[in-house]
Each structure stands twice: as structure tokens, then as C-alpha cells.
Design a protein around this motif. Structure first.
Motif, PDB file in Angstrom:
ATOM      1  N   THR A 189     -36.823 -43.097  27.740  1.00 25.55           N
ATOM      2  CA  THR A 189     -37.684 -43.409  28.882  1.00 25.55           C
ATOM      3  C   THR A 189     -36.822 -43.964  30.013  1.00 25.55           C
ATOM      4  O   THR A 189     -35.727 -44.484  29.765  1.00 25.55           O
ATOM      5  CB  THR A 189     -38.743 -44.476  28.530  1.00 25.55           C
ATOM      6  N   ALA A 190     -37.370 -43.889  31.203  1.00 20.45           N
ATOM      7  CA  ALA A 190     -36.645 -44.417  32.363  1.00 20.45           C
ATOM      8  C   ALA A 190     -36.388 -45.919  32.241  1.00 20.45           C
ATOM      9  O   ALA A 190     -35.267 -46.378  32.479  1.00 20.45           O
ATOM     10  CB  ALA A 190     -37.395 -44.072  33.658  1.00 20.45           C
ATOM     11  N   HIS A 229     -33.663 -46.658  29.690  1.00 18.77           N
ATOM     12  CA  HIS A 229     -32.351 -46.202  30.135  1.00 18.77           C
ATOM     13  C   HIS A 229     -31.758 -47.162  31.156  1.00 18.77           C
ATOM     14  O   HIS A 229     -30.600 -47.552  31.065  1.00 18.77           O
ATOM     15  CB  HIS A 229     -32.465 -44.791  30.734  1.00 18.77           C
TER      16      HIS A 229
END
Lengths: 295, 384
Positions: B250-251, B254
Motif C-alpha cells: 500500500t502507499a 511504502h
């Protein structure tokens, strides 16, 4: 006799898996799961404490196996699991190190490492799930795709000769070489047990359905149909000549030969061999913590 | 297994490459995986003899991809591990250098620079890999790169590289060049007990407990390191992962992970940065030079001063992190910077980030050591 309801709250294999990672990423009908379970069972039956088993993988669908197993596990880069695993096995020879990866990872991008680890007879096990294509990236042609088979990057059919993996492994020096399928789980587990008991470079090819990436474009209806193909088309023949083990799933009456083809002894890779007393080096029992068990 | 001890205490006349090898041994390196490549091969040859003498493992791998993967594998099993290479091999190592950064696995890579790109000048000097050292693997990460200017520094900085790698759980580079690596000079190796040793941070709780988070960092942003076979049932992956080590694609996960990996080094950059200053007290023109070029620059300082120009030398010992703050400070009281290097302008770009003063590059693509004269000419030009 009365009917009773059996509710299984726990499966004997539960502690072997990271239940908090489920559901897994594999497609319905994928053959990796059963082969992973065979590995988990083999670890339990190996008599080697789970804490001494290490699983290393590269990239791809099969590369996700170590992540689901509740053990020391390393998900490395594409193709490089073998040298990574070799170093673990050399630094800690008491560990039972297994590389668990796919055909593309091990034999295309990682092919060079495979042949050199086999040549050296590095004390690791390599289990290769061969599903005849690159599954994770969506069904591309690979080094094991049978000739004529269609893939997203071989839309007119594959025109390259695929590897015969047991032949390759034996020719490059593996001391144990087997091929089973994700249908032949009992035999697969036994082969894994043999590999774990054996010192040196062992190789097990596991033919597995990939109904989405390989089956669909190649008119194999679904996983059940590919399993039926394995049930009807496989013959167990450990004495078969290694060069006769090519696979062509499209030819209905051509048998797929399974078995434990090679089981030999050869000095195990030991970078300190030349530093040890001659007798010790010849017996090759010098690697601490490991002894050759049952033949 | 008889031979010389791991720490060769005493005075020696050593090749730079051999000094790197002795530095590794003195630091406790017990695994080397490498592939022959000029001009770094002497590191491997030396260790092929010396490592087995001290019970260490030397493996000549099938290529540099395998070499880099092997040292990361050796390190997760608990060994201090190193490889040595040059340009083409360094390029092949880039992917697994990123793996070491992502998995937070300490290891040391010696890159003896030669002329590039491609096969370039296999036997002749270059300094054109310094930006590759910083940015060569894909994605965001921080790196530490030392630049030795003498065989003594080949020894000292290789020892330091292992300590920095273990402290921060990062790959660390020793960016030598062909001239320094093939130069023989006196190298003093201190007694074993005087070799600095920084241990890896290890878990404070044993295996078997619930809720152990192997990638949960402390306040210093560094998580304790678990080794293979210790019973923690740990998972290492090159995928973006959470504190359990599980993939987290997932953003937010990350950004959280990569920011920590970068910040754990960046917030301590001031502790890592090292440089040497030569005659900067009354300076008007500062030369910034590293590796073998710094030796010529030192001579150019003397020549300039003979002509009445107040020149001095700032020699970065760490190329990464770069001593930019020091450049900024010097810029307050000098006229210009001169940056000689055996490439067509790499570290000069970094200098420009820290000053608006003139930065004059003295560049040669490599193949021979930089002579003092063109550096002197540049000094005269900016001194006006």
C-alpha cells in the motif's frame, strides 16, 4: 451406527503456517498450495526441528511460499535465491536450507546459479514448481513452456525447445533428482524427506497446474482437467533414461515420466575442504552439525 | 588450519587492495563471495588465502549477481560479509544492493574504480562510479560510501565500513580507485583489541514470545537484527513490508518504510560524515578532491601557495553522505571552489548544491592519475 458431526477446529499443520497472512495470493486451482503443504509435512516428519529449517525463494507466484510458512524465510530477488541460500548454508551448516521457487525464476533469470550450485554440490535443496509459464506476470512463455504451447508472449505458439529439468539437474551434478506433480503428494513428500536427509545439492521438480496462466490459453479446461491429465498421463519410472523426460502436455498419449531418478553420493561443497586433514576431507563429514542419515 | 592471525598487528608495506582485505579480516569479516575483475582481483586473491587460515569462508562465485546475493545471505546468517569488484561488476550488484537496503542487511562492497562506461579501461584508473554509488540501485535509499586515498585508509575505512554497516543495518561501500588500490605504502595495523568494533543491535527478547515485531525500529529508526536459525521464525522480503516483515503493498506502508530506511541514515549523517582539511585556515580557493586525485590536489595547494594564492584542500572521506554542510560553511569566507575528479563532472554537481560561488571542475575521463598542473591552472583562474 450413528452419524456424528466432525468439526475440525485445528489442523495438524496449523502451526506451520502464518495464518495471519491468509488468504494467499494464488488463483483457484493453482498447484503451489498442495506442494507447499507437502513441504510443510516433510519438515515435520524430517525430525529436524523447525527452527533449523530455512526457506529461501526468488520472485514469482512460487516465490511467495516462504512468506506463508511459519519459519525462517527469505524472499529475495528474481533468480538469486540459490546464491543467497548457499551462503546461509555455508555460514550455518547446521541449518536445513531449501530453495522453493518457480521454473522461470530458477531456470531463466537464475539458471546460471542453478548449474553452478549443482556443480559445486552445495548442501541445499531446490524445489521447483514448474507450471510451464510465468504465472505472476500473467502467462508469459518461459524456459519450460512446451513447444507449440501458447503464452501471452508466444501468441502463435512457443517455438523454443524447453528444458528437461531432471536431465539438466543430473547433468550438472545434483545428487538427488526427482519429479512429481501436485497430484502425487505422498510421493512428493517422500522425495522431500529424502532430500532433507541427504547432504548435497538435491533437486525436485513439481509439475503444477496454472489454470489461469497456462491452462486457459492452451485448451486445458481447468485445474481439474490438468490434474486428470496428470492422473491419466503420468507413469512412474525411476529408471527412465534422463534424456527421455521431456514433457509435452499437448500430446495426449505421450506419458509424463515421474520418479526419483538420481540418488548418488558426491563430496559436498566445503570451502574449507583443503584446510582439513585428508581423511576428514575424503569422508566429507567435516561440516559441523550434519551427518548423513538413512540411505 | 595454521597460518597468520586474523589481525596482522604491525607495520607492513601493502598494496591498497591487500590493505582492504586485511581491513576486512581485522573487522571480523568471515565470508567473502566475489568474482575476478581488474583492478580489484587482488582483494579476492588475498582473501582466498587469508580467510581459510582464520576459519572464514571464501567462495569465488559464478558472477557478481551471485556474489552480492551471497554476501547478503551470509549476513542474514550472522556473518560479517564482503565482496570486491570494479565498474562492470558493480553494475551487476546494484539490484541486490537494493535488496540489502530494503531487508536492512549489513554488508560491505569494495568498488575499485576503473575507466568506464562498459568495459572501458580495465587496468586504468577512473572515478566515474561515484554517482552510481549514490543512486545506482532503483528506488529511494541512503548509502554510505568511503573514499580511501591511501593503502592505510584502505585498511582503516574497510574496518569502519563494517562497523557502519552493522550499526545502521545498511550496505556500505568502499569506493577505492585503481591508483590507490595498486599503490604500495606503509600500513600500520593496530593490535586486535584496538580495532574498533560496533556490534549489530540484537533482539532483547528471546524467540517464542508473542507479538515480536522483527522490523519494529527503536527511536534510532534501526530495528534489532535476527539471524537465521535462532528460532524467531522471521520473514525477510524485498517487498515493501510492515513491522512483522510481512508484505504490505500500500502507499502508506511504502512511504512509512522507505522514509524510515532513508531517515535512519540521514538523521545521523552528521555522525557519519568525515573529511580531511588541509591548509584551510586562511583560504580563498578551496579544492575539493577525493581518492587518488586528492593526492595531486595536495601538491597543487603547495604550488599555488608558492605563487601567493591561499589555496587549501577539503578531502571528503565519506563521499556519501557528502560533507555539504562543511562546504556551505566554507563558502561564507572563500572566493571559489575547484573540483578535480576523474570523471566529467559528478561530485562537482554535489558541491554546487551547497554554494552559489563559482565551482570550477577539473575533469578527465580517466586512464591516468590527475596531475597537479591542471588543478593549479584552475586555482589561478578562479583566484583571478
Amino acid at each position: 451406527m450413528t452419524m456424528s458431526t466432525l468439526i475440525a477446529e485445528r489442523h495438524p499443520s496449523d502451526p506451520l503456517f502464518r495464518a495471519d497472512r491468509l488468504p494467499h495470493i494464488w488463483c483457484p486451482g493453482c498447484g503451489i498450495g498442495p506442494a507447499m503443504h507437502a513441504y510443510a509435512q516433510a519438515m515435520v516428519e524430517s525430525g529436524i526441528p523447525l527452527a533449523r529449517h530455512v526457506c529461501v525463494s526468488g520472485i514469482g507466484c512460487t516465490g511467495r511460499v516462504p512468506g506463508y510458512l511459519n519459519m525462517d524465510s527469505y524472499h529475495t530477488t528474481h533468480g538469486r535465491a540459490i546464491p543467497f541460500a548457499m551462503a546461509i548454508a555455508l555460514v550455518k551448516p547446521e541449518l536445513e536450507v531449501t530453495v522453493y521457487s518457480g521454473d522461470g525464476d530458477l531456470f531463466a533469470i537464475g539458471g546460471n546459479h542453478f548449474i553452478h550450485a549443482a556443480r559445486r554440490n552445495v548442501d541445499i535443496n531446490v524445489i521447483c514448481i514448474n507450471n510451464f509459464n510465468y504465472g505472476m506476470t500473467g502467462g508469459q512463455v518461459g524456459p519450460t513452456t512446451p513447444m507449440g504451447a501458447r503464452a501471452t508472449t508466444a501468441p502463435f505458439g512457443n517455438y523454443e525447445q524447453p528444458f528437461n529439468l531432471p536431465h539438466l539437474a543430473a547433468a550438472t551434478g545434483a545428487v538427488f533428482v526427482a519429479r512429481w506433480t501436485s497430484l502425487h503428494l505422498r510421493q512428493l513428500k517422500q522425495a522431500m524427506l529424502r532430500a532433507m536427509k541427504k547432504r548435497g545439492f538435491t533437486f525436485i521438480e513439481v509439475l503444477a497446474p496454472c489454470p489461469v496462466g497456462f491452462g486457459r490459453p492452451n485448451d486445458i479446461g481447468d485445474a481439474m482437467e490438468e490434474m486428470t491429465l496428470y492422473r491419466e498421463g503420468c507413469v512412474v519410472d525411476p529408471a527412465a533414461p534422463l534424456d527421455s523426460l521431456d514433457i509435452d502436455l499437448r500430446v495426449k498419449d505421450r506419458p509424463i515420466v515421474l520418479g526419483n531418478f538420481v540418488d548418488v553420493e558426491r563430496p559436498v561443497f566445503d570451502p574449507l575442504a583443503m584446510m582439513r586433514p585428508t581423511s576428514e576431507a575424503e569422508n566429507n563429514t567435516a561440516v559441523a552439525g550434519k551427518t548423513q542419515e538413512g540411505q | 588450519m595454521k597460518g597468520e592471525p586474523a589481525v596482522l598487528t604491525g607495520q607492513h608495506f601493502l598494496l591498497g587492495d591487500h590493505a582492504c582485505a586485511e581491513g576486512a579480516l581485522a573487522a571480523g569479516c568471515r565470508f567473502f563471495g566475489g568474482y575476478p575483475i581488474t583492478p580489484s582481483t587482488e582483494v579476492a586473491e588475498w582473501l582466498a588465502r587469508r580467510l581459510p587460515e582464520v576459519g572464514g569462508i571464501f567462495v569465488q562465485m559464478e558472477d557478481e549477481l551471485a556474489s552480492m546475493a551471497a554476501i547478503v545471505g551470509a549476513s542474514v546468517a550472522g556473518a560479517r560479509a564482503m565482496t570486491a569488484t570494479s565498474g562492470p561488476g558493480f553494475s551487476l550488484m546494484m539490484e541486490n544492493l537494493g535488496l540489502a537496503a530494503m531487508m536492512e542487511v549489513p554488508c560491505v562492497v569494495v568498488n575499485v574504480q576503473r575507466g568506464g562506461p562498459s568495459t572501458g579501461l580495465p587496468t586504468l584508473v577512473g572515478q566515474a562510479d561515484v554517482m552510481q554509488a549514490r543512486w545506482g540501485s532503483h528506488g529511494d535509499y541512503e548509502i554510505v560510501a568511503y573514499s580511501p586515498a591511501s593503502p592505510q585508509e584502505c585498511f582503516d575505512l574497510t574496518v569502519k565500513a563494517f562497523n557502519t554497516a552493522d550499526h545502521f543495518r545498511i550496505p556500505v561501500l568502499v569506493m577505492a580507485d585503481e591508483v590507490v588500490a595498486h599503490m604500495m605504502e606503509r600500513v600500520t595495523i593496530p593490535p586486535a583489541e584496538a580495532i574498533p568494533r560496533v556490534e549489530r543491535k540484537r533482539p532483547r527478547q528471546g524467540p517464542g514470545g508473542n507479538g515480536f515485531l522483527p522490523f519494529k525500529a527503536d527511536d534510532d529508526l534501526i530495528p534489532p537484527m535476527v539471524h537465521a536459525g535462532e528460532g524467531y521464525r522471521i520473514h525477510f522480503t524485498g517487498l515493501t513490508h510492515d513491522e512483522r516483515g510481512y508484505p504490505a503493498i500500500t502507499a502508506p506502508a511504502h512511504d512509512r518504510l522507505v522514509r524510515r530506511l532513508v531517515d535512519k541514515v540521514r538523521q545521523k549523517a552528521w555522525e557519519i560524515v568525515e573529511y580531511e582539511e588541509y591548509r584551510l585556515e586562511d583560504v580563498s580557493v578551496v579544492i575539493i578532491a577525493y581518492g587518488s586525485t586528492a593526492r595531486s590536489a595536495r601538491r597543487a595547494v603547495g604550488l599555488a601557495r608558492e605563487q601567493g594564492i591561499a589555496a587549501g584542500l577539503l578531502r571528503p572521506i565519506t563521499l556519501w553522505p557528502f560533507p555539504g554542510e562543511r562546504v556551505k560553511k566554507l563558502a561564507e569566507r572563500v572566493r571559489a571552489f575547484v573540483v578535480p575528479e576523474l570523471n566529467l563532472g559528478q561530485i562537482s554537481r554535489e558541491v554546487e548544491r551547497f554554494t552559489s560561488l563559482p565551482v570550477l571542475g577539473v575533469n578527465h575521463a580517466g586512464g591516468a592519475m590527475m596531475p597537479p598542473e591542471p588543478i593549479l591552472e584552475a586555482i589561478r583562474e578562479v583566484a583571478g
